[in-house]
Motif scaffolding. Structure first.
Motif: not given
Length: 127
Positions: A86-91
């Motif tokens: 989820h850190a890689a998916a900031p949206g």
């Protein structure tokens, strides 16, 4: 924990801290923030000193999970309380608030540990 030049107190043991992000199915992510792979922090003893405007404290040290040697992005991931995915998916939205409090040695004196953990492993025990 020490991250981004500040100390924080978690609301649960290190290995039980969960990601706060919302999954595609609109549930809270079940992944831990402490990733089974990737960079890890290290337990260390840090001196307890007064912050601005505080009374002086006894000269002692406390056990802290130190992340200050990690890259900025990894420290920011921890402070945001997100798993690596989820850190890689900031949206993606957060479903819960991060469980950190800025550590205050006077208010949180009951949580101060002056010895390193018996098993200072930085990974969950089931690894």
């Amino acid at each position: 924990m020490q991250v981004l030049l500040s100390c924080y107190l978690a609301d649960r043991p290190l290995e039980d801290i969960r990601c706060v992000a919302q999954t595609r199915h609109r549930h809270r992510c079940t992944h831990p923030v402490l990733a089974p792979t990737g960079p890890a922090g290290a337990w260390t003893l840090l001196p307890i000193g007064p912050q601005r405007g505080q009374l002086t404290l006894p000269d002692t040290s406390m056990a802290v999970y130190d992340l200050s040697h990690l890259p900025y992005t990894e420290q920011a991931r921890w402070r945001a309380q997100r798993c690596p995915g989820h850190a890689a998916a900031p949206g993606s939205a957060d479903l819960a608030q991060p469980g950190w409090q800025v550590f205050d040695p006077l208010l949180h004196a009951a949580h101060i540990r002056t010895r390193l953990p018996q098993h200072p492993a930085s990974r969950p025990k089931n690894e």
